[in-house]
Design a protein around this motif. Structure first.
Motif, mmCIF file in Angstrom:
data_model
loop_
_atom_site.group_PDB
_atom_site.id
_atom_site.type_symbol
_atom_site.label_atom_id
_atom_site.label_comp_id
_atom_site.label_asym_id
_atom_site.label_seq_id
_atom_site.Cartn_x
_atom_site.Cartn_y
_atom_site.Cartn_z
ATOM 1 N N ARG A 165 8.887 -4.448 6.331
ATOM 2 C CA ARG A 165 8.348 -4.195 7.673
ATOM 3 C C ARG A 165 7.935 -2.733 7.826
ATOM 4 O O ARG A 165 6.909 -2.429 8.424
ATOM 5 C CB ARG A 165 9.375 -4.594 8.734
ATOM 6 C CG ARG A 165 9.576 -6.112 8.856
ATOM 7 C CD ARG A 165 10.354 -6.503 10.112
ATOM 8 N NE ARG A 165 11.655 -5.885 10.218
ATOM 9 C CZ ARG A 165 12.802 -6.390 9.732
ATOM 10 N NH1 ARG A 165 12.787 -7.555 9.092
ATOM 11 N NH2 ARG A 165 13.944 -5.751 9.886
ATOM 12 N N LEU A 166 8.749 -1.822 7.257
ATOM 13 C CA LEU A 166 8.422 -0.401 7.302
ATOM 14 C C LEU A 166 7.086 -0.136 6.613
ATOM 15 O O LEU A 166 6.223 0.564 7.157
ATOM 16 C CB LEU A 166 9.519 0.431 6.633
ATOM 17 C CG LEU A 166 9.220 1.924 6.462
ATOM 18 C CD1 LEU A 166 9.034 2.608 7.808
ATOM 19 C CD2 LEU A 166 10.303 2.604 5.644
ATOM 20 N N ARG A 167 6.871 -0.730 5.440
ATOM 21 C CA ARG A 167 5.615 -0.546 4.727
ATOM 22 C C ARG A 167 4.450 -1.131 5.525
ATOM 23 O O ARG A 167 3.356 -0.572 5.535
ATOM 24 C CB ARG A 167 5.688 -1.173 3.352
ATOM 25 C CG ARG A 167 6.651 -0.381 2.455
ATOM 26 C CD ARG A 167 6.533 -0.772 1.072
ATOM 27 N NE ARG A 167 5.227 -0.282 0.612
ATOM 28 C CZ ARG A 167 4.778 -0.473 -0.593
ATOM 29 N NH1 ARG A 167 5.514 -1.129 -1.463
ATOM 30 N NH2 ARG A 167 3.609 -0.024 -0.952
ATOM 31 N N GLY A 168 4.685 -2.261 6.200
ATOM 32 C CA GLY A 168 3.640 -2.837 7.055
ATOM 33 C C GLY A 168 3.279 -1.896 8.193
ATOM 34 O O GLY A 168 2.095 -1.726 8.518
ATOM 35 N N GLN A 169 4.292 -1.282 8.794
ATOM 36 C CA GLN A 169 4.048 -0.333 9.883
ATOM 37 C C GLN A 169 3.288 0.897 9.386
ATOM 38 O O GLN A 169 2.362 1.371 10.042
ATOM 39 C CB GLN A 169 5.371 0.096 10.533
ATOM 40 C CG GLN A 169 6.074 -1.001 11.292
ATOM 41 C CD GLN A 169 5.262 -1.455 12.482
ATOM 42 O OE1 GLN A 169 4.632 -0.668 13.177
ATOM 43 N NE2 GLN A 169 5.263 -2.755 12.728
ATOM 44 N N LEU A 170 3.670 1.387 8.219
ATOM 45 C CA LEU A 170 2.972 2.541 7.646
ATOM 46 C C LEU A 170 1.521 2.187 7.325
ATOM 47 O O LEU A 170 0.608 2.981 7.559
ATOM 48 C CB LEU A 170 3.689 3.041 6.392
ATOM 49 C CG LEU A 170 5.032 3.724 6.623
ATOM 50 C CD1 LEU A 170 5.730 3.994 5.286
ATOM 51 C CD2 LEU A 170 4.857 5.012 7.404
ATOM 52 N N GLY A 171 1.298 0.995 6.792
ATOM 53 C CA GLY A 171 -0.068 0.554 6.507
ATOM 54 C C GLY A 171 -0.908 0.470 7.774
ATOM 55 O O GLY A 171 -2.079 0.876 7.784
ATOM 56 N N SER A 172 -0.309 -0.027 8.840
ATOM 57 C CA SER A 172 -1.028 -0.097 10.123
ATOM 58 C C SER A 172 -1.354 1.293 10.650
ATOM 59 O O SER A 172 -2.444 1.530 11.194
ATOM 60 C CB SER A 172 -0.190 -0.844 11.162
ATOM 61 O OG SER A 172 -0.028 -2.190 10.784
ATOM 62 N N ALA A 173 -0.421 2.222 10.484
ATOM 63 C CA ALA A 173 -0.660 3.596 10.946
ATOM 64 C C ALA A 173 -1.801 4.240 10.153
ATOM 65 O O ALA A 173 -2.653 4.925 10.722
ATOM 66 C CB ALA A 173 0.618 4.427 10.815
ATOM 67 N N ILE A 174 -1.834 4.004 8.864
ATOM 68 C CA ILE A 174 -2.909 4.567 8.035
ATOM 69 C C ILE A 174 -4.245 3.956 8.443
ATOM 70 O O ILE A 174 -5.261 4.660 8.553
ATOM 71 C CB ILE A 174 -2.610 4.358 6.537
ATOM 72 C CG1 ILE A 174 -1.428 5.248 6.138
ATOM 73 C CG2 ILE A 174 -3.834 4.658 5.685
ATOM 74 C CD1 ILE A 174 -0.870 4.962 4.759
ATOM 75 N N THR A 175 -4.260 2.666 8.706
ATOM 76 C CA THR A 175 -5.497 2.016 9.164
ATOM 77 C C THR A 175 -5.966 2.616 10.486
ATOM 78 O O THR A 175 -7.168 2.824 10.694
ATOM 79 C CB THR A 175 -5.279 0.502 9.316
ATOM 80 O OG1 THR A 175 -4.924 -0.036 8.052
ATOM 81 C CG2 THR A 175 -6.523 -0.191 9.833
ATOM 82 N N ALA A 176 -5.020 2.924 11.363
ATOM 83 C CA ALA A 176 -5.382 3.492 12.660
ATOM 84 C C ALA A 176 -6.033 4.869 12.523
ATOM 85 O O ALA A 176 -6.763 5.299 13.413
ATOM 86 C CB ALA A 176 -4.156 3.582 13.564
ATOM 87 N N LEU A 177 -5.801 5.529 11.402
ATOM 88 C CA LEU A 177 -6.422 6.833 11.198
ATOM 89 C C LEU A 177 -7.934 6.730 10.990
ATOM 90 O O LEU A 177 -8.625 7.741 10.902
ATOM 91 C CB LEU A 177 -5.777 7.566 10.019
ATOM 92 C CG LEU A 177 -4.388 8.122 10.312
ATOM 93 C CD1 LEU A 177 -3.783 8.734 9.056
ATOM 94 C CD2 LEU A 177 -4.454 9.170 11.414
#
Length: 148
Positions: free
Chosen positions: A75-87
């Protein structure tokens, strides 16, 4: 009998007072400079965020190796991936800022030319962008950004 007829005003755009045009041009150029500083700040902040997210993702990989498998890490990696996409917003913001700068500079140049005249034909006025908006975006999902 000779009658003097006043000459018609020269055709072209109406001229505004020189001091008003100069003040307006200063405001337009100040806005361009502010946008340039904003673009630099956004780029720096996004570079820092991206590096931090990649570092956190690497740390999650290290934890995953130590813990074998963990749904919390997934889940942490999913959240980090979403944050990177938001950039992706940095790319869009950068395009919008550059587009707005070109519009403002074109307006400032036209204003100066029209207010002060272009008797020698050397005034260079960059044409404004043809498209009203370089980026169309209505959501922030992976792959949802339409560029130019």
């Amino acid at each position: 009998m000779h009658i003097d007829v006043p000459l018609a005003p020269e055709p072209g755009p109406p001229r505004i007072p020189l001091d008003a045009a100069a003040e307006l041009q200063d405001h337009l150029m100040s806005a361009c400079n502010d946008l340039e500083r904003l673009q630099t700040l956004l780029a720096h902040a996004c570079d820092t965020l991206l590096a931090s997210f990649h570092g956190a993702n690497d740390e999650a990989d290290t934890l995953r190796s130590a813990l074998q498998s963990s749904p919390v890490l997934d889940r942490l990696r999913g959240q980090l991936g979403s944050a990177i996409t938001a950039l992706q917003f940095q790319d869009m913001a950068s395009q919008l800022v550059a587009h707005t700068q070109r519009r403002l500079r074109s307006c400032a140049d036209r204003l100066a030319r029209d207010a002060m005249g272009d008797d020698d034909g050397e005034a260079v006025v960059e044409e404004p962008p043809l498209r009203p908006n370089p980026v169309t975006q209505d959501e922030m999902d992976a792959g949802s950004v339409e560029l130019f």
